[in-house]
Design an enzyme around this catalytic site. Structure first.
Site, PDB file in Angstrom:
ATOM      1  CG  ASP A 291       5.883   3.831   1.613  1.00 36.36           C
ATOM      2  OD1 ASP A 291       5.884   4.649   2.548  1.00 36.36           O
ATOM      3  OD2 ASP A 291       4.863   3.535   0.964  1.00 36.36           O
TER       4      ASP A 291
ATOM      5  CE  LYS B 180      -0.122   7.205   6.395  1.00 38.79           C
ATOM      6  NZ  LYS B 180      -1.334   7.923   5.970  1.00 38.79           N
TER       7      LYS B 180
ATOM      8  CG  PHE C 198      -1.827   1.273   1.157  1.00 39.89           C
ATOM      9  CD1 PHE C 198      -2.972   1.266   0.383  1.00 39.89           C
ATOM     10  CD2 PHE C 198      -1.494   2.426   1.837  1.00 39.89           C
ATOM     11  CE1 PHE C 198      -3.779   2.396   0.290  1.00 39.89           C
ATOM     12  CE2 PHE C 198      -2.290   3.563   1.754  1.00 39.89           C
ATOM     13  CZ  PHE C 198      -3.438   3.543   0.978  1.00 39.89           C
TER      14      PHE C 198
END
Length: 401
Positions: free
Chosen positions: A226, A255, A141
């Site tokens: 990531d 984030k 994801f």
């Protein structure tokens, strides 16, 4: 109809239905706690998918934002501003790299990493134009843009969005042999999550990340990590790659970099990688804006103390010990994760992950389900041991029926 019902009804009527949130309407928040429009308090055990690592309303971050709001919030990259150089310098130093390319969201940063890897492949490695290949893992994801879902294995994310972008090859996560077989002369990068969060907090086999690092170095391929969810303290280290003493060629961050205050993301790499970009080839009006830089600089300062990495390690050991006791009881089939991050596979006989999340909500704890039977636990790193234990007590009560 009460305030919660009115708000949800309006959201359902006028908001696109691309999410299926739990039926709670948050009004205020502080630390690890949320309060809804009816005045009921909830323990946040999701932390905005790690965007809120440092808690709701973190005073240092709010003060940094308020001070910058009074000065300048946006110039675009048409001009320099006085926070940009410090942000790039400090973030590069935190990552042990030389250059930073700031964006806003995680998906933007992944798109930037993809473009950078391809450009590096053509301009540095010498891959023929249009032939660059990036290898990714199944169950990944990385976001939901058209290009990113082109290399997703999630049928729900891909449905009705084709045609898809070519140039990617998918291999099993954690399978070094499969990865090695996939690398060829046109491969420019391997893009991986050090921990697959959305997939259910899936951990790679021990030594896998180190193996990826060796392979990519030997074959002149970029290793892109990531760390949007796994980075910046969540697993007990600054980066999840640190657990195997691995330094990738490129970090993708987001984030928690914005502290839950503003969206901030970045690609961080060496000068010979990010140096392939030239003016006008890639950009963002809001990327690297003064407000974002001010907040992110405070995030970096917080991380440099090591306090939150230590908290995630210490409380994470306690979390995983307590969750581990549930395995084999008939209620929990498996627990995975590292630091203050766990994926808990609920026994199907007790209900779906969504149903367990709703029962926890009724007891004042907010978590989120994924892939049917799994719930994710990732509280803000500011959570106290007492609050963590209370949340675990509610989970045990729900599982006991």
């Amino acid at each position: 109809m009460n305030a919660t019902e009115r708000s949800i009804a309006a959201a359902e009527a006028h908001g696109a239905h691309n999410y299926h949130p739990l039926p709670v309407v948050v009004a205020t928040a502080e630390g690890a706690w949320l309060t809804d429009v009816e005045g009921r308090r909830y323990l946040d055990m999701l932390a905005g998918y790690s965007a809120l690592n440092f808690g709701h309303g973190n005073r240092r971050l709010l003060d940094a934002a308020k001070a910058q709001l009074e000065r300048v919030t946006l110039t675009s990259r048409a001009f320099h501003h006085d926070r940009f150089a410090d942000f790039c310098t400090e973030l590069a130093e935190l990552c042990g790299k030389e250059m930073v390319l700031p964006m806003n969201t995680g998906a933007e940063a992944i798109e930037t990493a993809v473009k950078t890897a391809r450009k590096w492949g053509y301009r540095v490695k010498g891959v023929p134009d249009g032939r660059a290949k990036i290898i990714v893992a199944n169950n990944n994801f990385h976001g939901r843009t058209t290009t990113i879902i082109s290399f997703s294995t999630d049928a729900e994310a891909r449905a009705d969005h084709g045609p898809f972008t070519p140039g990617f090859e998918i291999v099993p996560y954690g399978d070094l042999a499969a990865l090695e077989s996939a690398v060829d002369e046109h491969t420019v990068a391997v893009l991986l999550e050090p921990v697959q969060g959305e997939a259910g907090v899936l951990m790679p086999p021990p030594g896998y990340l180190a193996g990826v690092r060796r392979l990519t170095a030997e074959r002149n391929v970029l290793f892109i990590a990531d760390e949007i969810q796994s980075g910046l303290g969540r697993t007990g280290r600054t980066f999840a790659c640190d657990h195997e003493d691995v330094v990738p060629d490129m970090y993708v961050l987001g984030k928690a970099l914005g502290g839950g205050v503003v969206p901030v993301s970045a690609v961080v790499a060496s000068a010979d990688v990010l140096g392939v970009h030239r003016p006008g080839e890639h950009g963002s009006t809001f990327g690297g804006n003064p407000l974002a830089c001010a907040v992110a600089l405070e995030v970096i300062a917080i991380l440099k103390t090591g306090e939150f990495q230590e908290r995630a390690t210490r409380l994470g050991e306690h979390l995983h010990h307590e969750l581990g006791l549930l395995v084999g009881t008939g209620a929990v089939e498996a627990v995975r994760g590292r630091g203050l991050w766990a994926g808990v596979d609920i026994a199907p006989s007790l209900g779906t992950g969504r149903e367990v999340s709703e029962r926890l909500m009724e007891r004042g704890v907010l978590v989120k389900d994924t892939h049917g039977s799994t719930i994710r636990i990732a509280p803000p790193l500011v959570i106290s041991k007492e609050d963590l234990d209370w949340g675990l007590e509610q989970l045990r009560a729900v599982l006991a029926g």
